[in-house]
Scaffold this active site. Structure first.
Site, PDB file in Angstrom:
ATOM      1  N   ASP A   1     -14.538  -1.221  91.392  1.00  0.00           N
ATOM      2  CA  ASP A   1     -13.111  -1.387  91.651  1.00  0.00           C
ATOM      3  C   ASP A   1     -12.902  -1.279  93.167  1.00  0.00           C
ATOM      4  OD1 ASP A   1     -10.433  -0.989  92.148  1.00  0.00           O
ATOM      5  OD2 ASP A   1     -10.131   0.495  90.572  1.00  0.00           O
TER       6      ASP A   1
ATOM      7  N   GLN B   1      -9.205  -0.105  96.728  1.00  0.00           N
ATOM      8  CA  GLN B   1      -8.971   0.728  97.918  1.00  0.00           C
ATOM      9  C   GLN B   1     -10.042   0.554  98.984  1.00  0.00           C
ATOM     10  OE1 GLN B   1      -6.202   2.173  98.472  1.00  0.00           O
ATOM     11  NE2 GLN B   1      -5.303   2.273  96.427  1.00  0.00           N
TER      12      GLN B   1
ATOM     13  N   LYS C   1      -2.738  -5.065  98.386  1.00  0.00           N
ATOM     14  CA  LYS C   1      -3.179  -3.855  99.085  1.00  0.00           C
ATOM     15  C   LYS C   1      -3.906  -4.202 100.382  1.00  0.00           C
ATOM     16  CE  LYS C   1      -3.643  -1.084  94.876  1.00  0.00           C
ATOM     17  NZ  LYS C   1      -2.544  -0.110  94.964  1.00  0.00           N
TER      18      LYS C   1
ATOM     19  N   HIS D   1      -8.730   5.388  88.718  1.00  0.00           N
ATOM     20  CA  HIS D   1      -7.323   5.029  88.503  1.00  0.00           C
ATOM     21  C   HIS D   1      -7.174   4.705  87.017  1.00  0.00           C
ATOM     22  CE1 HIS D   1      -3.764   2.362  88.801  1.00  0.00           C
ATOM     23  NE2 HIS D   1      -3.527   2.916  89.975  1.00  0.00           N
TER      24      HIS D   1
ATOM     25  N   CYS E   1      -1.573   7.806  89.372  1.00  0.00           N
ATOM     26  CA  CYS E   1      -2.244   7.094  88.268  1.00  0.00           C
ATOM     27  C   CYS E   1      -3.679   7.585  88.086  1.00  0.00           C
ATOM     28  CB  CYS E   1      -2.248   5.583  88.481  1.00  0.00           C
ATOM     29  SG  CYS E   1      -0.615   4.887  88.528  1.00  0.00           S
TER      30      CYS E   1
HETATM   31  N1  PLP Z   1      -7.692   0.799  91.221  1.00  0.00           N
HETATM   32  C1  PLP Z   1      -7.389   1.606  92.249  1.00  0.00           C
HETATM   33  C2  PLP Z   1      -8.448   2.478  92.843  1.00  0.00           C
HETATM   34  C3  PLP Z   1      -6.078   1.609  92.751  1.00  0.00           C
HETATM   35  O1  PLP Z   1      -5.775   2.411  93.778  1.00  0.00           O
HETATM   36  C4  PLP Z   1      -5.118   0.766  92.157  1.00  0.00           C
HETATM   37  C5  PLP Z   1      -3.716   0.777  92.631  1.00  0.00           C
HETATM   38  O2  PLP Z   1      -3.242   1.719  93.214  1.00  0.00           O
HETATM   39  C6  PLP Z   1      -5.499  -0.058  91.105  1.00  0.00           C
HETATM   40  C7  PLP Z   1      -6.789  -0.009  90.654  1.00  0.00           C
HETATM   41  C8  PLP Z   1      -4.527  -0.971  90.437  1.00  0.00           C
HETATM   42  O3  PLP Z   1      -4.162  -1.991  91.321  1.00  0.00           O
HETATM   43  P1  PLP Z   1      -2.999  -3.019  90.944  1.00  0.00           P
HETATM   44  O4  PLP Z   1      -1.807  -2.196  90.579  1.00  0.00           O
HETATM   45  O5  PLP Z   1      -2.812  -3.807  92.198  1.00  0.00           O
HETATM   46  O6  PLP Z   1      -3.487  -3.849  89.820  1.00  0.00           O
END
Ligand code: PLP
Length: 404
Positions: free
Chosen positions: A198, A201, A224, A121, A362
Site C-alpha cells: 500500500d 503514504q 495524496k 489503514h 482509520c
Molecule cells: N492506505 C493508507 C496507508 C492511507 O493513509 C489511506 C488514506 O489515508 C488509504 C490507504 C486510503 O486511501 P484513499 O482514501 O485515497 O483510497
C-alpha cells in the site's frame, strides 16, 4: 527548493482562515493541488473531452492517446515494466478492494491465510476481512513494537503452507514508519507468497521502484500526491493479473459478449470496466510531472528537514508522547500531550489557522495496540515551511495551557 515560489503554485495556501494565515498540516489525508493540475483539468474539459477507446472521431482518439500517455507516465514514475501493468482505479481503497476480490476468487480457499500488519489503514484490513469471511480464509497480523516497527521475526513465523498473500503498507499513516518493503517481499517470496504494498503514504514522499521492491502489487491514490481526487493506481505483475478474474463487469473490459459466453479484454482494460476518469488520470500525470520538476530527492530532503525540525521543537513540549518513534520515518508525526484529548487540541488549533488531523486515522487496531483513543497528527507536503512549524509550536503553546 524555492519554497516561496513553489507556494505560489498552490493558490489555496495563500488563504486566511478565521483571519489567520492557513497552515495546512493535513497532507496525509489529502494534498493541495498545484495550478498546473487544476488548470489542466479545465483545459482538458474545454479542448479534448470525449469518451475514450470507443470513438473513431478526432476528440476521442486524442483523449485516448492522452490517457494512454498518462498510463505510460505512471508506469515510469513507479518503475513498472510496462504500462499494461497499470490499472486506473478510484484510489488506494478501490485498488485494494479490487485485489482482495479478484485475488481471492482466483487463489484463496477455505483455510487459506492472508497476512496483514497491525499498522494497516482500514482499507487494507476490511476488504480482506470481507473476502476472508466469504472464502473461509483467515487473517494473520504482523505485530508492531512500542516504537512502531514491524516485528520481522514474528512476521517470519506467521508463514505456513496455507499462506497465500501478504498485504502491508509502505509507510504508516499514523506512525510514519517506513517499512522495509523489499525485505518483506523477499521473505514472502521465499515462501512463494506474493505481496501487496500500500503506497498511499509513500508515493508523495519518496522515489518508488516497484521492481527494486519486487512488489507483486503496488497501490496508491492520486489525491495524496498533488493530483485530483477520484483517481488511483493499481500496479500488478502480469502473471498474477492474467490469472485473476475481472473485478467489475461492463463496457471496455470485454472482448466479446454473448448471452452464452463473454471473453475478457487484455490487460489493463480487463480491470477497467466502464468509462474511466480519463481527465483525472491525465491530470495525475501532470501532478507527477510537477513533482518530478521539483525533484523527488529534493522533496524528500526538504520534508526530512521539516520532520527533524518539528521533532526537535515538539520534543520540548512538557508531557508530549510521540506515537511512533521508528528510526526510518516519513511524512507524519503523531502525538498526545498529557491527558488532553487530541480532538480538543485540534479544534483549538483550527481556530488559530492550523489544520491538523485528530482521531484514529482509520487505524483502530493500531490505536488499540497503543491503548489510546486517537492522536493528533501533523503531516507534511512539499510546500510546508519551517515558519509553519514555528506557527504550530506557538499555537500549541497557547492551546495546551487552556486544556491542561
Ligand atoms: N492506505 C493508507 C496507508 C492511507 O493513509 C489511506 C488514506 O489515508 C488509504 C490507504 C486510503 O486511501 P484513499 O482514501 O485515497 O483510497
Amino acid at each position: 527548493m524555492d519554497i516561496e515560489k513553489i507556494r505560489q503554485d498552490f493558490p489555496i495556501l495563500g488563504q486566511t482562515v478565521y483571519n489567520k494565515p492557513l497552515v495546512y498540516l493535513d497532507n496525509a489525508a489529502t494534498t493541495q493541488k498545484p495550478r498546473v493540475v487544476v488548470d489542466s483539468m479545465q483545459e482538458l474539459y474545454y479542448t479534448v473531452n470525449a469518451n475514450v477507446h470507443r470513438g473513431v472521431h478526432y476528440l476521442s482518439a486524442r483523449a485516448t492517446e492522452m490517457l494512454e500517455q498518462a498510463r505510460e507516465r505512471v508506469a515510469s514514475f513507479i518503475g513498472s515494466e510496462s504500462a499494461q501493468n497499470i490499472i486506473f482505479t478510484r484510489g488506494t481503497t478501490e485498488s485494494l478492494n479490487l485485489i482482495a476480490s479478484s485475488f481471492t476468487k482466483a487463489f484463496v480457499k477455505p483455510g487459506s491465510q492472508i497476512i496483514v500488519s497491525a499498522m494497516e489503514h482500514h482499507s487494507n484490513i476490511v476488504p480482506w476481512q470481507l473476502e476472508a469471511v466469504r472464502a473461509g480464509a483467515e487473517l494473520k497480523v504482523i505485530p508492531v513494537d512500542e516504537n512502531g516497527n514491524l516485528l520481522l521475526d514474528e512476521y517470519k513465523k506467521l508463514f505456513t503452507d496455507k499462506t497465500v498473500l501478504v498485504s502491508v503498507t509502505h509507510v504508516s499513516n499514523v506512525l510514519g514508519t517506513v517499512n522495509p518493503v523489499a525485505e518483506l517481499a523477499q521473505i514472502a517470496h521465499s515462501h512463494n507468497v506474493p505481496i501487496v504494498i500500500d503506497g498511499a503514504q509513500s508515493t508523495p514522499h519518496m522515489k518508488i521502484d516497484v521492481r527494486a521492491i519486487d512488489a507483486d502489487f503496488f497501490v496508491f491514490s492520486g489525491h495524496k500526491m498533488y493530483g485530483p481526487t477520484g483517481i488511483g493506481v493499481l500496479y500488478g505483475k502480469r502473471e498474477l493479473l492474467e490469472a485473476m478474474p475481472p473485478y467489475q463487469g461492463g463496457g471496455e473490459m470485454i472482448k466479446h459478449v454473448s448471452f452464452e459466453k463473454t471473453t475478457y479484454n487484455e490487460l489493463p482494460y480487463k480491470f477497467e470496466a466502464g468509462t474511466p476518469d480519463y481527465i483525472a488520470a491525465i491530470a495525475l500525470a501532470r501532478a507527477i510531472d510537477y513533482m518530478d520538476g521539483i525533484g523527488i530527492d529534493a522533496i524528500e530532503q526538504h520534508e526530512r528537514e521539516l520532520m527533524q525540525y518539528a521533532m526537535q521543537r515538539l520534543s520540548a513540549i512538557k508531557d508530549i508522547r510521540f506515537i511512533g518513534n521508528a528510526a526510518h520515518r516519513s511524512g507524519v508525526i503523531s502525538f498526545l500531550v498529557g491527558n488532553i484529548h487530541p480532538t480538543d487540541m485540534g479544534v483549538l488549533l483550527d481556530r488559530l489557522g492550523i489544520a491538523v488531523r485528530t482521531g484514529h486515522h482509520c487505524a483502530e487496531p493500531l490505536m488499540n495496540r497503543y491503548g489510546i483513543p486517537g492522536t493528533l497528527r501533523i503531516s507534511f507536503g512539499l510546500y510546508n515551511t519551517i515558519q509553519e512549524i514555528d506557527s504550530l509550536i506557538a499555537a500549541l503553546d497557547r492551546v495546551i495551557p487552556m486544556l491542561s
